[in-house]
Motif scaffolding. Sequence first.
Motif, PDB file in Angstrom:
ATOM      1  N   VAL A   1       0.831  -1.206   0.000  1.00 38.41           N
ATOM      2  CA  VAL A   1       0.000   0.000   0.000  1.00 38.41           C
ATOM      3  C   VAL A   1       0.864   1.254   0.000  1.00 38.41           C
ATOM      4  O   VAL A   1       0.640   2.190  -0.777  1.00 38.41           O
ATOM      5  CB  VAL A   1      -0.949   0.002   1.216  1.00 38.41           C
ATOM      6  N   GLN A   2       1.878   1.281   0.856  1.00 41.09           N
ATOM      7  CA  GLN A   2       2.721   2.464   0.940  1.00 41.09           C
ATOM      8  C   GLN A   2       3.487   2.700  -0.356  1.00 41.09           C
ATOM      9  O   GLN A   2       3.619   3.835  -0.816  1.00 41.09           O
ATOM     10  CB  GLN A   2       3.689   2.327   2.118  1.00 41.09           C
ATOM     11  N   ALA A   3       3.970   1.615  -0.970  1.00 43.10           N
ATOM     12  CA  ALA A   3       4.708   1.761  -2.229  1.00 43.10           C
ATOM     13  C   ALA A   3       3.815   2.322  -3.325  1.00 43.10           C
ATOM     14  O   ALA A   3       4.234   3.181  -4.109  1.00 43.10           O
ATOM     15  CB  ALA A   3       5.280   0.404  -2.661  1.00 43.10           C
ATOM     16  N   VAL A   4       2.574   1.857  -3.372  1.00 36.06           N
ATOM     17  CA  VAL A   4       1.643   2.337  -4.391  1.00 36.06           C
ATOM     18  C   VAL A   4       1.274   3.795  -4.139  1.00 36.06           C
ATOM     19  O   VAL A   4       1.272   4.627  -5.051  1.00 36.06           O
ATOM     20  CB  VAL A   4       0.378   1.446  -4.410  1.00 36.06           C
ATOM     21  N   LYS A   5       0.958   4.135  -2.891  1.00 35.94           N
ATOM     22  CA  LYS A   5       0.526   5.496  -2.580  1.00 35.94           C
ATOM     23  C   LYS A   5       1.653   6.505  -2.791  1.00 35.94           C
ATOM     24  O   LYS A   5       1.418   7.625  -3.260  1.00 35.94           O
ATOM     25  CB  LYS A   5       0.016   5.556  -1.140  1.00 35.94           C
ATOM     26  N   GLN A   6       2.871   6.118  -2.477  1.00 34.29           N
ATOM     27  CA  GLN A   6       3.995   7.033  -2.638  1.00 34.29           C
ATOM     28  C   GLN A   6       4.289   7.334  -4.103  1.00 34.29           C
ATOM     29  O   GLN A   6       4.844   8.380  -4.428  1.00 34.29           O
ATOM     30  CB  GLN A   6       5.238   6.444  -1.959  1.00 34.29           C
ATOM     31  N   GLN A   7       3.932   6.416  -4.982  1.00 32.49           N
ATOM     32  CA  GLN A   7       4.211   6.596  -6.411  1.00 32.49           C
ATOM     33  C   GLN A   7       2.936   6.816  -7.217  1.00 32.49           C
ATOM     34  O   GLN A   7       2.904   6.550  -8.412  1.00 32.49           O
ATOM     35  CB  GLN A   7       4.959   5.377  -6.946  1.00 32.49           C
ATOM     36  N   ARG A   8       1.917   7.332  -6.572  1.00 30.71           N
ATOM     37  CA  ARG A   8       0.608   7.474  -7.216  1.00 30.71           C
ATOM     38  C   ARG A   8       0.692   8.219  -8.545  1.00 30.71           C
ATOM     39  O   ARG A   8       0.223   7.721  -9.581  1.00 30.71           O
ATOM     40  CB  ARG A   8      -0.348   8.204  -6.281  1.00 30.71           C
ATOM     41  N   GLU A   9       1.274   9.411  -8.536  1.00 30.13           N
ATOM     42  CA  GLU A   9       1.316  10.231  -9.739  1.00 30.13           C
ATOM     43  C   GLU A   9       2.105   9.539 -10.849  1.00 30.13           C
ATOM     44  O   GLU A   9       1.719   9.561 -12.021  1.00 30.13           O
ATOM     45  CB  GLU A   9       1.942  11.600  -9.429  1.00 30.13           C
ATOM     46  N   THR A  10       3.218   8.908 -10.465  1.00 29.71           N
ATOM     47  CA  THR A  10       4.066   8.252 -11.455  1.00 29.71           C
ATOM     48  C   THR A  10       3.366   7.061 -12.085  1.00 29.71           C
ATOM     49  O   THR A  10       3.424   6.854 -13.308  1.00 29.71           O
ATOM     50  CB  THR A  10       5.379   7.787 -10.805  1.00 29.71           C
ATOM     51  N   ILE A  11       2.665   6.273 -11.269  1.00 35.44           N
ATOM     52  CA  ILE A  11       1.972   5.088 -11.777  1.00 35.44           C
ATOM     53  C   ILE A  11       0.867   5.491 -12.744  1.00 35.44           C
ATOM     54  O   ILE A  11       0.758   4.960 -13.857  1.00 35.44           O
ATOM     55  CB  ILE A  11       1.396   4.253 -10.617  1.00 35.44           C
ATOM     56  N   LEU A  12       0.036   6.447 -12.334  1.00 39.45           N
ATOM     57  CA  LEU A  12      -1.062   6.864 -13.196  1.00 39.45           C
ATOM     58  C   LEU A  12      -0.551   7.514 -14.471  1.00 39.45           C
ATOM     59  O   LEU A  12      -1.145   7.363 -15.541  1.00 39.45           O
ATOM     60  CB  LEU A  12      -1.979   7.825 -12.431  1.00 39.45           C
ATOM     61  N   GLY A  13       0.559   8.231 -14.370  1.00 35.81           N
ATOM     62  CA  GLY A  13       1.127   8.850 -15.552  1.00 35.81           C
ATOM     63  C   GLY A  13       1.751   7.862 -16.510  1.00 35.81           C
ATOM     64  O   GLY A  13       1.870   8.136 -17.706  1.00 35.81           O
ATOM     65  N   ALA A  14       2.154   6.687 -15.997  1.00 35.97           N
ATOM     66  CA  ALA A  14       2.798   5.678 -16.844  1.00 35.97           C
ATOM     67  C   ALA A  14       1.793   4.753 -17.522  1.00 35.97           C
ATOM     68  O   ALA A  14       2.136   4.032 -18.454  1.00 35.97           O
ATOM     69  CB  ALA A  14       3.766   4.836 -16.016  1.00 35.97           C
ATOM     70  N   LEU A  15       0.545   4.763 -17.063  1.00 39.52           N
ATOM     71  CA  LEU A  15      -0.465   3.866 -17.616  1.00 39.52           C
ATOM     72  C   LEU A  15      -0.881   4.338 -19.007  1.00 39.52           C
ATOM     73  O   LEU A  15      -1.249   5.491 -19.204  1.00 39.52           O
ATOM     74  CB  LEU A  15      -1.684   3.813 -16.694  1.00 39.52           C
ATOM     75  N   GLN A  16      -0.814   3.449 -19.952  1.00 35.87           N
ATOM     76  CA  GLN A  16      -1.188   3.759 -21.333  1.00 35.87           C
ATOM     77  C   GLN A  16      -2.478   3.049 -21.678  1.00 35.87           C
ATOM     78  O   GLN A  16      -2.548   1.816 -21.640  1.00 35.87           O
ATOM     79  CB  GLN A  16      -0.084   3.332 -22.287  1.00 35.87           C
ATOM     80  N   MET A  17      -3.509   3.828 -22.035  1.00 35.49           N
ATOM     81  CA  MET A  17      -4.831   3.265 -22.325  1.00 35.49           C
ATOM     82  C   MET A  17      -5.175   3.532 -23.779  1.00 35.49           C
ATOM     83  O   MET A  17      -5.195   4.678 -24.219  1.00 35.49           O
ATOM     84  CB  MET A  17      -5.872   3.868 -21.393  1.00 35.49           C
TER      85      MET A  17
END
Length: 454
Positions: free
Chosen positions: A190-206
Amino acid sequence: MKKLLLCVGMCLLPWAVCAQKNLLPAARAALEKSAEPALTGTARQGAAAAQKEITSVRAAAGVAGRHNRLLTPRPHKLPDVAGPLTYVSPGKLNEETLDKLASLITRRVLLLHPTNGTKRSLEELTEFVEDPAAPTVMQAQALALLLQNWTPQEARLFLSMYPFLTKNNPFCTENNNMLLKLLPVFQKQVQAVKQQRETILGALQMEHFYGTEHLLRQIPPQRRLIMLGEVHNRRAIAPQVAALLQAYHRAYPGRKIVLFSEFLSNRYPSQWRPGEPIPADFFEKEPQYGNCIYNLGKELNMDIYGLENLRYAYLQVPQESDLPFTVANMTFRAMTARNNAWVKIIRPVMQKTLQQYPDAVFFVYAGQAHTDKTMLPSLAFLLREENPYCISIRNGFQGGFLGLLLGKRPDWLAELPDPQLWTWKEGKDFSGLAGFDAQLVLPLDEQDAVPIDK
């Protein structure tokens, strides 16, 4: 570390039993104080609570929309929900129901998850701890979960992935002890995901899904283990799996294809035993076991192996747990045992096949809980040294750590208007935090699945 966690877990239970009367009021007060609007309502609280949940999800969707907008805007006002929010299976969906539950996404509906004998929220755990008829040991286990430093949304995700069991028997007690030992790992996730929230969402390609070749191009040619995780009882998924196998064979005609399937028995009297391939003509002789996937065996020169121990899954687990079949086999204890047993089939077959066919490729076709990289211990986790490429194929988006980032409840299904393929932008790989390397999201067929009794 394991010994330390075991000692802590063993010490925690008797302490929690003794401290229950003193700590429960404080725990309940903290729970009520920290509860988020999207998580305070349940089905039995009726339309007002349902409206609160929808409003909260809409707000979360607005934040998510700034990062490669995931949800389709709806210009019209959200209709009022008449009566209590109820659980429905896909087979019960209709336009009226969907319109009432629609907000910023094309379609939303609260999916039915069989919950008999489980608790899946902090509110439900609190009620269980306060129930004078509940087993004392299990109340202590529930209290230990209540006292964790997490938000109701995080707890709901944990309990959707690893439900807390309430039947008073050794199976359920051991399952809950396993959950307590798993908690530190989940909290790190959970902490790893929350700390990188912006980066993860920005890396998702739809992208719009343009067909099987589009998905095939996402799979690196050097990958030798490809996991295909599905949502069960969705008619559109099996044809997609079959089409992918055919496309892979066309692209790499010289490679031996091996398929492992959750949906086939690992043994059949006088036919095969665990770790032995299913005879090539079996599905012709026994068409009731075949489908569009398995019937490709001869055409693709594909070896097919069954994974499921039916005696364990259909008899032993429901009997030991005193839980319905679907619930029992999704428990952490059963999933751990099943996945470990499947690995004992998959790994030796891979080793043996590669000796004869060094360029062979191996597909695992199973439910996505078995193939998700974030679920523990999934096949993707247990076989991580093989660097599996994990594809999630589903009707609608719901749950998981990516859903946590978007403020979604694990039991909300968000249908997209057309097929989409979600991957990671070049040079970005957050599959270990989101659970998938590629996710194929298909529109929901309202005739899918049969109603499941709660």
